[in-house]
Scaffold this active site. Structure first.
Site, PDB file in Angstrom:
ATOM      1  CG  ASP A  18       1.556  -0.020   3.167  1.00 60.15           C
ATOM      2  OD1 ASP A  18       2.172   0.767   2.426  1.00 60.15           O
ATOM      3  OD2 ASP A  18       0.396  -0.219   2.965  1.00 60.15           O
ATOM      4  CG  ASP A  20      -1.222   5.123  -0.117  1.00 58.65           C
ATOM      5  OD1 ASP A  20      -1.482   6.019   0.974  1.00 58.65           O
ATOM      6  OD2 ASP A  20      -0.421   5.428  -0.960  1.00 58.65           O
ATOM      7  CG  ASP A 224      -2.364  -2.588   1.467  1.00 61.76           C
ATOM      8  OD1 ASP A 224      -1.302  -2.525   1.470  1.00 61.76           O
ATOM      9  OD2 ASP A 224      -3.282  -2.304   0.639  1.00 61.76           O
TER      10      ASP A 224
END
Ligand SMILES: [Mg+2]
Length: 281
Positions: A18, A20, A224
């Site tokens: 991922d 961001d 996250d």
């Protein structure tokens, strides 16, 4: 006596990440803190494949900064983009577009818009595609150049939901009946094809890498937030990057590692440790 030189070949590794809040800092979008681990991966020719909600145009800009020649996955698993130089990954594909082969898992954005149009009379929402550049700037905090790249969506529409939570559940069910699904991100509700999924895209990516990495590469995925769960669950080693502002993803993979630091510092910390474990120089 002859000295025996032991040559150890690192096992095939595939890293999928991922962006961001994971490889990029949540606030500054910098990946500086992850640079030492990224450089080790590059030196060992270990692919690092971004798997993100961002668009193809945003990724083309970012991969220049990252100095990356690896494929990338856009719009929450809607398509895998493979640079045309990576011929071994797309041998049976023939359509190039701006130097990339694009393998779609989602549906074209026109179809998403066609499904959304009649729903507008019963539900209150604004769509990214409705806004002028000025409105995008006001609603996202992006720069003009970034806003232009973010608006070049091919498979998914981002909605600002203006109705009740109950109406949202009803809306999501109606989308499901019409072959679409919705993902709640930090600010936007993404609407995309039902087959478009970060986990499904990772499975497809593994098949593409078979000629290079064999049938059983060790897949390391990093994320996250809860929209990374499908990707993290599809990995051999799921790395959950500390996220001070969100709910921790629920993952039941064979191995789950939690970083101490957030964002790129956490990325660096865990990947360095794993590269040591797999005897990567
Ligand atoms: Mg994230």
């Amino acid at each position: 006596m002859t000295e025996t030189i032991q040559i150890t070949t690192p096992p095939p590794l595939l890293i999928v990440t991922d962006l961001d809040g994971t490889l990029l800092d949540h606030h500054t979008y910098s990946f500086e803190a992850a640079r030492p681990a990224l450089e080790r991966c590059r030196a060992a020719a270990i692919p690092v494949v971004p798997n993100t909600s961002k668009t193809r145009a945003e990724l083309i800009a970012l991969r220049r900064q990252l100095d990356s020649s690896d494929p990338f996955i856009i719009e929450n698993g809607s398509a895998i983009c493979i640079p045309e130089q990576q011929i071994h990954l797309h041998a049976d594909q023939a359509s190039y577009d701006e130097g990339f082969v694009e393998l779609p898992l989602g549906v074209p954005i026109d179809e998403v818009h066609k499904t959304l149009a009649p729903l507008r009379k019963d539900f209150q929402f604004e769509a990214f595609g409705d806004w002028s550049t000025e409105q995008i700037l006001a609603n996202t905090g992006l720069t003009a150049e970034e806003a232009l790249a973010a608006s070049q969506r091919r498979y998914s529409e981002a909605l600002l939901w203006k109705d009740s939570d109950e109406k949202k559940r009803e809306f999501i069910e109606l989308l499901r009946q019409q072959g679409l699904h919705a993902l709640q991100g930090g600010r936007f509700l993404s609407v995309l094809g039902a087959e478009a999924d970060k986990g499904a895209a990772l499975e497809r990516l593994k098949q593409l890498y078979r000629p290079v990495l064999g049938d059983t590469p060790t897949v390391i995925a990093l994320g996250d937030s809860h929209n990374d769960e499908a990707m993290l669950n599809a990995a051999d080693i799921a790395v959950i990057i500390a996220n001070p502002s969100g709910r921790t993803p629920q993952v039941e993979g064979p191995e789950v590692i939690y970083s101490k630091a957030a964002g790129p510092a956490g990325w660096n910390e865990v990947i360095q440790t794993l590269l040591d474990r797999f005897d990567v120089e």
